[in-house]
Motif scaffolding. Structure first.
Motif, PDB file in Angstrom:
ATOM      1  N   TYR A  94       0.947  -0.775  -0.218  1.00  0.00           N
ATOM      2  CA  TYR A  94       0.082   0.278   0.110  1.00  0.00           C
ATOM      3  C   TYR A  94       0.550   1.153   0.403  1.00  0.00           C
ATOM      4  CZ  TYR A  94      -3.749   3.233   1.130  1.00  0.00           C
ATOM      5  OH  TYR A  94      -5.190   4.194   1.098  1.00  0.00           O
ATOM      6  N   HIS A  95       2.386   1.053   0.645  1.00  0.00           N
ATOM      7  CA  HIS A  95       2.699   2.767   1.557  1.00  0.00           C
ATOM      8  C   HIS A  95       3.071   2.773  -0.495  1.00  0.00           C
ATOM      9  CE1 HIS A  95       1.892   2.319   5.437  1.00  0.00           C
ATOM     10  NE2 HIS A  95       1.586   3.321   4.643  1.00  0.00           N
ATOM     11  N   SER A  96       3.859   1.622  -0.850  1.00  0.00           N
ATOM     12  CA  SER A  96       4.700   1.933  -2.322  1.00  0.00           C
ATOM     13  C   SER A  96       3.819   2.327  -3.947  1.00  0.00           C
ATOM     14  CB  SER A  96       5.719   1.098  -2.887  1.00  0.00           C
ATOM     15  OG  SER A  96       4.827  -0.588  -2.552  1.00  0.00           O
ATOM     16  N   TRP A  97       2.397   1.920  -3.598  1.00  0.00           N
ATOM     17  CA  TRP A  97       1.336   2.659  -4.165  1.00  0.00           C
ATOM     18  C   TRP A  97       1.343   3.640  -4.173  1.00  0.00           C
ATOM     19  CZ3 TRP A  97      -4.099   3.652  -2.852  1.00  0.00           C
ATOM     20  CH2 TRP A  97      -4.538   4.135  -4.226  1.00  0.00           C
ATOM     21  N   MET A  98       1.204   3.907  -2.898  1.00  0.00           N
ATOM     22  CA  MET A  98       0.815   5.045  -2.471  1.00  0.00           C
ATOM     23  C   MET A  98       2.358   6.547  -3.369  1.00  0.00           C
ATOM     24  SD  MET A  98      -0.633   5.300   1.330  1.00  0.00           S
ATOM     25  CE  MET A  98      -1.332   7.575   0.612  1.00  0.00           C
ATOM     26  N   ILE A  99       2.978   5.846  -3.149  1.00  0.00           N
ATOM     27  CA  ILE A  99       3.774   6.691  -4.395  1.00  0.00           C
ATOM     28  C   ILE A  99       3.775   7.163  -5.455  1.00  0.00           C
ATOM     29  CG2 ILE A  99       5.970   7.223  -5.437  1.00  0.00           C
ATOM     30  CD1 ILE A  99       7.187   4.999  -3.487  1.00  0.00           C
ATOM     31  N   LYS A 100       3.045   6.239  -6.084  1.00  0.00           N
ATOM     32  CA  LYS A 100       2.164   6.757  -7.400  1.00  0.00           C
ATOM     33  C   LYS A 100       1.162   7.754  -7.228  1.00  0.00           C
ATOM     34  CE  LYS A 100       0.567   4.475 -11.788  1.00  0.00           C
ATOM     35  NZ  LYS A 100       0.289   3.294 -12.587  1.00  0.00           N
ATOM     36  N   TYR A 101       0.021   7.142  -6.011  1.00  0.00           N
ATOM     37  CA  TYR A 101      -1.493   7.639  -5.881  1.00  0.00           C
ATOM     38  C   TYR A 101      -1.161   8.470  -4.451  1.00  0.00           C
ATOM     39  CZ  TYR A 101      -2.737   4.469  -9.448  1.00  0.00           C
ATOM     40  OH  TYR A 101      -2.581   4.545 -11.267  1.00  0.00           O
ATOM     41  N   PRO A 102      -0.841   9.880  -4.442  1.00  0.00           N
ATOM     42  CA  PRO A 102      -0.244  10.133  -2.644  1.00  0.00           C
ATOM     43  C   PRO A 102      -1.612  10.676  -2.525  1.00  0.00           C
ATOM     44  CG  PRO A 102       0.759  11.632  -4.734  1.00  0.00           C
ATOM     45  CD  PRO A 102       0.204  10.429  -5.697  1.00  0.00           C
ATOM     46  N   SER A 103      -1.361  10.569  -0.776  1.00  0.00           N
ATOM     47  CA  SER A 103      -2.101  11.036   0.166  1.00  0.00           C
ATOM     48  C   SER A 103      -2.824  12.676  -0.903  1.00  0.00           C
ATOM     49  CB  SER A 103      -2.621  10.631   1.084  1.00  0.00           C
ATOM     50  OG  SER A 103      -3.226  11.893   2.713  1.00  0.00           O
ATOM     51  N   ALA A 104      -4.829  12.760  -1.237  1.00  0.00           N
ATOM     52  CA  ALA A 104      -4.737  13.791  -1.173  1.00  0.00           C
ATOM     53  C   ALA A 104      -4.913  14.692   0.317  1.00  0.00           C
ATOM     54  CB  ALA A 104      -6.279  13.695  -2.056  1.00  0.00           C
ATOM     55  N   LEU A 105      -4.990  14.094   1.534  1.00  0.00           N
ATOM     56  CA  LEU A 105      -4.305  14.962   2.660  1.00  0.00           C
ATOM     57  C   LEU A 105      -3.128  15.786   2.685  1.00  0.00           C
ATOM     58  CD1 LEU A 105      -6.826  12.955   4.796  1.00  0.00           C
ATOM     59  CD2 LEU A 105      -7.341  14.828   4.374  1.00  0.00           C
TER      60      LEU A 105
END
Ligand SMILES: O=P(O)(O)OC[C@H]1O[C@H](O[C@H]2O[C@H](CO)[C@@H](O)[C@H](O)[C@H]2O)[C@H](O)[C@@H](O)[C@@H]1O
Length: 386
Positions: A94-105
């Motif tokens: 999940y955390h590596s995925w969030m590099i591509k789709y960063p948290s909007a917050l």
């Protein structure tokens, strides 16, 4: 301007006004045969087919795989001594995925910088975005705190809800009059009246009155399919009545077959029921949602087109000073993310607690983060105006 309700044939047969053509509402995409006669049951079937279904059809064409992967797995499904390792693996993924789709917050500062001096328009999906996913679709309520966050957003920005549910149902669940609503994946839009020539005589666009008595535009590009969808709904209810846990919903312009509460061994039967319908009704097609199969008209219309339509109705299209934000969790929301991404005009925010490929730019984990994001937008706007 003469927009007649109950137009005899909503199928577009005349040349398309330029702006409608740009939105993809072409006559050949709505070339549903014109009836003229009465709408007797079974009228829309191509050929009558005999049951029982052949389960081989759905096994070989990938439907079952799509059904299995249609909603995020839950950690509690991880069994045995590997549980912690597996849970850690999920977090790492999940955390590596969030590099591509960063948290909007976490990216709020970046978003607000970009929004400076721009007019934001907010588009929201309902299930899984404003309300958590629950087993019973009739009990998918949004919290009062979420309702108040949406109400506040709508005070500052034009806001619309675009849902797969029927427009009436989603309005009943949300209960706010300050918004625009689009039901049936955008095939039923109640939007603002736009006093321009482009609305003239469009057979799928009629003047109507909303709950507040305000004049609105009702755009229903699949009007002609209402009796067909009704017929299919009744057939699906009948054909799935012995499958424990199955639930069929009629959304007026599309129909949903839920299998979330059906034992997995019976999913092939559900799939086959829907598959048989599509064979009988070649003008309908399938889309997958979260543990739901959806049958809808074969027209070039989706949530992305609905966003374009609403932006145009709001006088916000083709403008550099407009920033649309769309928040959604489902495959059908991808059409809207794609429109924003390809038009380089705003931000798609995917609601997901598991890694997923998406056309969104940012992500949030769940509806509670959606609420935080909406509140942050309002706080930012208030400061801007202060
Ligand atoms: O576009 P949406 O507003 O997200 O609507 C999509 C579908 O949402 C509903 O089903 C989903 O949510 C249910 C309640 O949490 C859940 O039980 C179901 O498994 C999900 O698929 C709605 O019932 C469908 O008709 C919508 O198409």
């Amino acid at each position: 301007m003469d927009l007649k309700p109950n137009h005899s044939s909503p199928v577009l047969t005349d040349p398309i006004p330029i702006n409608k053509s740009r939105l993809g509402i072409h006559s050949n995409l709505l070339s549903y045969p014109q009836s003229g006669g009465s709408l007797s049951p079974g009228k829309y079937k191509m050929t009558p087919r005999k049951k029982p279904a052949k389960l081989d059809d759905v096994r070989s064409n990938g439907w079952l795989d799509a059904m299995k992967s249609s909603s995020p797995p839950r950690k509690k499904l991880i069994k045995g001594f590997n549980i912690e390792v597996a849970a850690d693996d999920i977090d790492i993924a999940y955390h590596s995925w969030m590099i591509k789709y960063p948290s909007a917050l976490k990216s709020f500062e970046q978003i607000s910088k970009h929004a400076k001096n721009k007019k934001i328009a907010v588009f929201l999906d309902y299930d899984g975005t404003l309300s958590p996913i629950v087993d019973d679709p009739d009990r998918a309520f949004m919290s009062d705190a979420m309702r108040s966050a949406v109400r506040n957003v709508a005070k500052y920005f034009p806001t619309a809800i675009i849902s797969g549910r029927s427009r009436d149902k989603v309005y009943e669940l949300v209960g706010l009059t300050e918004l625009f609503y689009a039901g049936s994946h955008g095939m039923d839009i109640m939007g603002p009246v736009k006093h321009t020539e482009s609305d003239d005589g469009h057979p799928n666009c009629v003047r109507s009155i909303d709950q507040e008595g305000k004049e609105v535009n009702l755009f229903q590009p699949a009007r002609e399919f209402i009796p067909m969808i009704d017929e299919v709904f009744r057939t699906l209810v009948e054909n799935t009545k012995d499958i424990k846990g199955a639930k069929v919903e009629n959304h007026k312009f599309c129909t949903s077959v839920h299998y979330r509460n059906v034992e997995e061994k019976n999913w092939p039967i559900i799939a086959q029921c829907v598959h048989d319908i599509l064979k009988d009704y070649p003008r309908l097609r399938l889309t997958h949602g979260r543990k739901v199969l959806e049958v809808r008209p074969v027209i070039d219309w989706n949530k992305g087109k609905a966003v374009e339509f609403l932006l145009e109705s709001l006088g916000l299209s083709d403008r550099d000073d407009v920033l649309p934000i769309y928040i959604g969790d489902d495959k059908t929301d991808e059409d809207a993310f794609k429109v924003l991404k390809e038009g380089n005009m705003g931000y798609g925010i995917l609601v997901s607690s598991v890694p997923k490929e998406s056309n969104a730019i940012f992500s949030v984990r769940d509806p509670s983060e959606v609420k935080k994001f909406l509140k942050a937008l309002v706080r930012w706007k208030r400061l801007e105006e202060a």
